[in-house]
Design a protein around this motif. Structure first.
Motif, PDB file in Angstrom:
ATOM      1  N   GLN A 241      38.836  15.563  51.500  1.00  0.00           N
ATOM      2  CA  GLN A 241      38.773  14.893  50.211  1.00  0.00           C
ATOM      3  C   GLN A 241      38.253  15.851  49.140  1.00  0.00           C
ATOM      4  OE1 GLN A 241      35.980  13.573  48.313  1.00  0.00           O
ATOM      5  NE2 GLN A 241      37.282  12.475  46.873  1.00  0.00           N
ATOM      6  N   ALA A 242      37.275  16.677  49.499  1.00  0.00           N
ATOM      7  CA  ALA A 242      36.685  17.593  48.527  1.00  0.00           C
ATOM      8  C   ALA A 242      37.655  18.694  48.106  1.00  0.00           C
ATOM      9  CB  ALA A 242      35.411  18.213  49.097  1.00  0.00           C
ATOM     10  N   ILE A 243      38.464  19.188  49.036  1.00  0.00           N
ATOM     11  CA  ILE A 243      39.386  20.268  48.681  1.00  0.00           C
ATOM     12  C   ILE A 243      40.710  19.744  48.131  1.00  0.00           C
ATOM     13  CG2 ILE A 243      38.334  21.821  50.362  1.00  0.00           C
ATOM     14  CD1 ILE A 243      40.751  21.487  52.158  1.00  0.00           C
ATOM     15  N   GLY A 244      40.854  18.417  48.081  1.00  0.00           N
ATOM     16  CA  GLY A 244      41.996  17.834  47.400  1.00  0.00           C
ATOM     17  C   GLY A 244      43.222  17.602  48.230  1.00  0.00           C
ATOM     18  N   THR A 245      43.103  17.614  49.565  1.00  0.00           N
ATOM     19  CA  THR A 245      44.280  17.373  50.402  1.00  0.00           C
ATOM     20  C   THR A 245      44.488  15.897  50.711  1.00  0.00           C
ATOM     21  OG1 THR A 245      43.025  17.751  52.441  1.00  0.00           O
ATOM     22  CG2 THR A 245      44.115  19.644  51.467  1.00  0.00           C
ATOM     23  N   CYS A 246      43.557  15.039  50.285  1.00  0.00           N
ATOM     24  CA  CYS A 246      43.735  13.595  50.451  1.00  0.00           C
ATOM     25  C   CYS A 246      42.967  12.872  49.355  1.00  0.00           C
ATOM     26  CB  CYS A 246      43.269  13.128  51.833  1.00  0.00           C
ATOM     27  SG  CYS A 246      41.464  13.090  52.037  1.00  0.00           S
ATOM     28  N   SER A 247      43.285  11.612  49.171  1.00  0.00           N
ATOM     29  CA  SER A 247      42.551  10.781  48.225  1.00  0.00           C
ATOM     30  C   SER A 247      41.516   9.944  48.982  1.00  0.00           C
ATOM     31  CB  SER A 247      43.515   9.856  47.485  1.00  0.00           C
ATOM     32  OG  SER A 247      44.027   8.876  48.381  1.00  0.00           O
ATOM     33  N   VAL A 248      40.643   9.284  48.236  1.00  0.00           N
ATOM     34  CA  VAL A 248      39.643   8.424  48.868  1.00  0.00           C
ATOM     35  C   VAL A 248      40.328   7.338  49.695  1.00  0.00           C
ATOM     36  CG1 VAL A 248      37.786   6.776  48.439  1.00  0.00           C
ATOM     37  CG2 VAL A 248      37.884   8.900  47.144  1.00  0.00           C
ATOM     38  N   GLY A 249      41.465   6.829  49.222  1.00  0.00           N
ATOM     39  CA  GLY A 249      42.169   5.787  49.958  1.00  0.00           C
ATOM     40  C   GLY A 249      42.777   6.248  51.259  1.00  0.00           C
ATOM     41  N   ASP A 250      42.866   7.568  51.457  1.00  0.00           N
ATOM     42  CA  ASP A 250      43.421   8.119  52.699  1.00  0.00           C
ATOM     43  C   ASP A 250      42.345   8.373  53.750  1.00  0.00           C
ATOM     44  OD1 ASP A 250      45.942   8.231  51.443  1.00  0.00           O
ATOM     45  OD2 ASP A 250      45.516  10.230  50.638  1.00  0.00           O
ATOM     46  N   LEU A 251      41.083   8.111  53.437  1.00  0.00           N
ATOM     47  CA  LEU A 251      39.992   8.313  54.393  1.00  0.00           C
ATOM     48  C   LEU A 251      39.991   7.149  55.379  1.00  0.00           C
ATOM     49  CD1 LEU A 251      37.269   9.435  51.833  1.00  0.00           C
ATOM     50  CD2 LEU A 251      38.479  10.912  53.464  1.00  0.00           C
ATOM     51  N   ALA A 252      40.410   7.427  56.607  1.00  0.00           N
ATOM     52  CA  ALA A 252      40.623   6.356  57.585  1.00  0.00           C
ATOM     53  C   ALA A 252      39.474   6.182  58.556  1.00  0.00           C
ATOM     54  CB  ALA A 252      41.913   6.617  58.367  1.00  0.00           C
ATOM     55  N   LEU A 253      38.487   7.065  58.540  1.00  0.00           N
ATOM     56  CA  LEU A 253      37.358   6.942  59.460  1.00  0.00           C
ATOM     57  C   LEU A 253      36.061   7.126  58.698  1.00  0.00           C
ATOM     58  CD1 LEU A 253      36.859   8.128  63.049  1.00  0.00           C
ATOM     59  CD2 LEU A 253      35.194   8.862  61.334  1.00  0.00           C
ATOM     60  N   ALA A 254      35.096   6.274  58.994  1.00  0.00           N
ATOM     61  CA  ALA A 254      33.762   6.391  58.406  1.00  0.00           C
ATOM     62  C   ALA A 254      32.744   5.816  59.374  1.00  0.00           C
ATOM     63  CB  ALA A 254      33.690   5.649  57.069  1.00  0.00           C
ATOM     64  N   ALA A 255      31.525   6.283  59.236  1.00  0.00           N
ATOM     65  CA  ALA A 255      30.416   5.682  59.970  1.00  0.00           C
ATOM     66  C   ALA A 255      29.810   4.579  59.123  1.00  0.00           C
ATOM     67  CB  ALA A 255      29.362   6.732  60.297  1.00  0.00           C
ATOM     68  N   ALA A 256      29.638   3.401  59.697  1.00  0.00           N
ATOM     69  CA  ALA A 256      28.894   2.340  59.034  1.00  0.00           C
ATOM     70  C   ALA A 256      27.410   2.589  59.280  1.00  0.00           C
ATOM     71  CB  ALA A 256      29.297   0.981  59.587  1.00  0.00           C
ATOM     72  N   ALA A 257      26.628   2.565  58.198  1.00  0.00           N
ATOM     73  CA  ALA A 257      25.198   2.861  58.289  1.00  0.00           C
ATOM     74  C   ALA A 257      24.425   1.877  57.427  1.00  0.00           C
ATOM     75  CB  ALA A 257      24.922   4.289  57.837  1.00  0.00           C
ATOM     76  N   THR A 258      23.207   1.563  57.843  1.00  0.00           N
ATOM     77  CA  THR A 258      22.357   0.623  57.129  1.00  0.00           C
ATOM     78  C   THR A 258      21.238   1.365  56.404  1.00  0.00           C
ATOM     79  OG1 THR A 258      22.792  -1.106  58.770  1.00  0.00           O
ATOM     80  CG2 THR A 258      20.824  -1.373  57.411  1.00  0.00           C
ATOM     81  N   VAL A 259      20.962   0.934  55.179  1.00  0.00           N
ATOM     82  CA  VAL A 259      19.795   1.438  54.461  1.00  0.00           C
ATOM     83  C   VAL A 259      18.549   0.884  55.144  1.00  0.00           C
ATOM     84  CG1 VAL A 259      18.573   1.499  52.256  1.00  0.00           C
ATOM     85  CG2 VAL A 259      21.085   1.518  52.288  1.00  0.00           C
ATOM     86  N   ILE A 260      17.764   1.786  55.721  1.00  0.00           N
ATOM     87  CA  ILE A 260      16.576   1.350  56.463  1.00  0.00           C
ATOM     88  C   ILE A 260      15.283   1.577  55.685  1.00  0.00           C
ATOM     89  CG2 ILE A 260      17.610   1.581  58.743  1.00  0.00           C
ATOM     90  CD1 ILE A 260      16.164   4.312  58.988  1.00  0.00           C
TER      91      ILE A 260
END
Length: 362
Positions: A241-260
């Motif tokens: 995403q940072a180097i411009g080869t995809c958009s935010v909508g193309d990000l298919a994996l993320a870690a779900a995390a809680t504000v602790i």
């Protein structure tokens, strides 16, 4: 990515709509250019994703290790390229011989010594595999000079190995400057063109000419290269995403995390660390991951089970208990740390996919 309610965090989530869109677009791009697509499965290590790639039209799979090849072959993937030159001992020789009985197997060589060792350990099974000579196109990792491809092919054939072509990896296309990706793609073409001439002088005709990466995908053009091996594109990550080869909508994996914890106005803490995200830093990402819901925030510190985040100036920290998505800097290492991927569609969990080749590094 919409996050499901009631999640136990941290967890790796896959947005199946984004994933399937990424697979379809890459397959369409390869077909439009006349390339065979052999995606690199080390990015996902997951049978369900591999099957989707193959159903979409991929010719076969690329893997990084013999253990990965065994996992995918056992699951019925019948066409595999191990794209790392191996120093084959007796134990690996036995495994390779077994594997060659169940799958069309392509292997990498980049030295005469490695080729001789491979031929020796394969024995009578040497003729049942195919070999590609690796050439270096600028990453300065493994690979011979392109002018030496034919000489190495002769050495490999003398060891009983059928040489069918050459491959390279344009890894120096990982750069924020879009021109660097274009230059890497042209380096790949130039070097593989020279390697093909060297191979033909050695009697290898109509060779497999294999290259490609996710960053250079937008720079592919028909010509000398006839096979491509991108991997990260299935998920993308904070670096892509940072180097411009995809958009935010193309990000298919993320870690779900809680504000602790919100110990001060200038920082908050998530329950996700290097044991989930991986420890990779990136020269192209401002911090240790990317938060799509807070795109200007920076993950300033990463411990095993903590991520410390600095909100953008003027922004308030989210309240304790808030669940956020964190996109890893390098998705391949994050996936290799997970037992399973939680699959979601429109924020609703629909499946759990095991990371079948987790830890298959030998």
């Amino acid at each position: 990515m919409r996050l499901p309610e009631g999640l136990t965090t941290p967890a790796l989530l896959v947005d199946i709509a984004a994933l399937e869109g990424n697979i379809a677009r890459m397959q369409e791009a390869a077909a439009a250019g006349g390339f065979a697509l052999r995606p690199h499965a080390k990015a996902h290590k997951c049978l369900q994703i591999a099957r989707r790639q193959l159903r979409a039209g991929a010719q076969g799979l690329t893997v990084a290790t013999l253990a990965e090849a065994e996992v995918f072959a056992d699951a019925g993937c019948e066409d595999l390229f191990v794209a790392t030159p191996m120093w084959v001992d007796e134990a690996k020789g036995r495994r390779l011989r077994r594997l060659a009985e169940h799958a069309a197997l392509r292997l990498a060589v980049d030295s005469a010594e490695g080729a001789r060792r491979l031929g020796q350990e394969l024995g009578s099974a040497a003729g049942a595999v195919e070999v590609l000579v690796e050439v270096d196109c600028g990453i300065r990792r493994t690979g011979v000079a392109p002018s030496g491809a034919g000489r190495l092919a002769r050495e490999a054939r003398a060891a009983g190995l059928p040489v069918v072509g050459a491959f390279t990896f344009p890894g120096h296309g990982y750069a924020h400057d879009p021109g660097a990706r274009e230059r890497a793609a042209r380096d790949e073409e130039r070097v593989l063109g020279e390697a093909v001439r060297s191979l033909r002088d050695a009697g290898v005709e109509s060779p497999v000419v294999s290259g490609g990466s996710t960053p250079t995908a937008g720079a592919w053009r028909p010509g000398i290269v006839n096979e491509l091996r991108p991997g990260v594109y299935v998920f993308n990550d904070a670096t892509q995403q940072a180097i411009g080869t995809c958009s935010v909508g193309d990000l298919a994996l993320a870690a779900a995390a809680t504000v602790i914890s919100v110990p001060a106005p200038d920082r908050f803490v998530l329950d996700v660390g290097s044991k989930v995200l991986g420890a990779d830093r990136s020269p192209w990402v401002a911090g240790r991951g990317f938060l799509p819901q807070y795109p200007d925030a920076v993950i300033t510190g990463l411990w095993e089970h903590h991520a410390v985040v600095r909100p953008a100036r003027g922004n308030e920290a989210p309240a304790p208990g808030t669940v956020l998505a964190v996109v890893p800097n390098h998705v391949c290492t994050a996936v290799n740390l997970a037992d399973e991927l939680l699959v979601v569609r429109d924020g609703v969990p629909v499946d759990r996919w095991p990371v079948a080749a987790r830890g298959a590094n030998s």
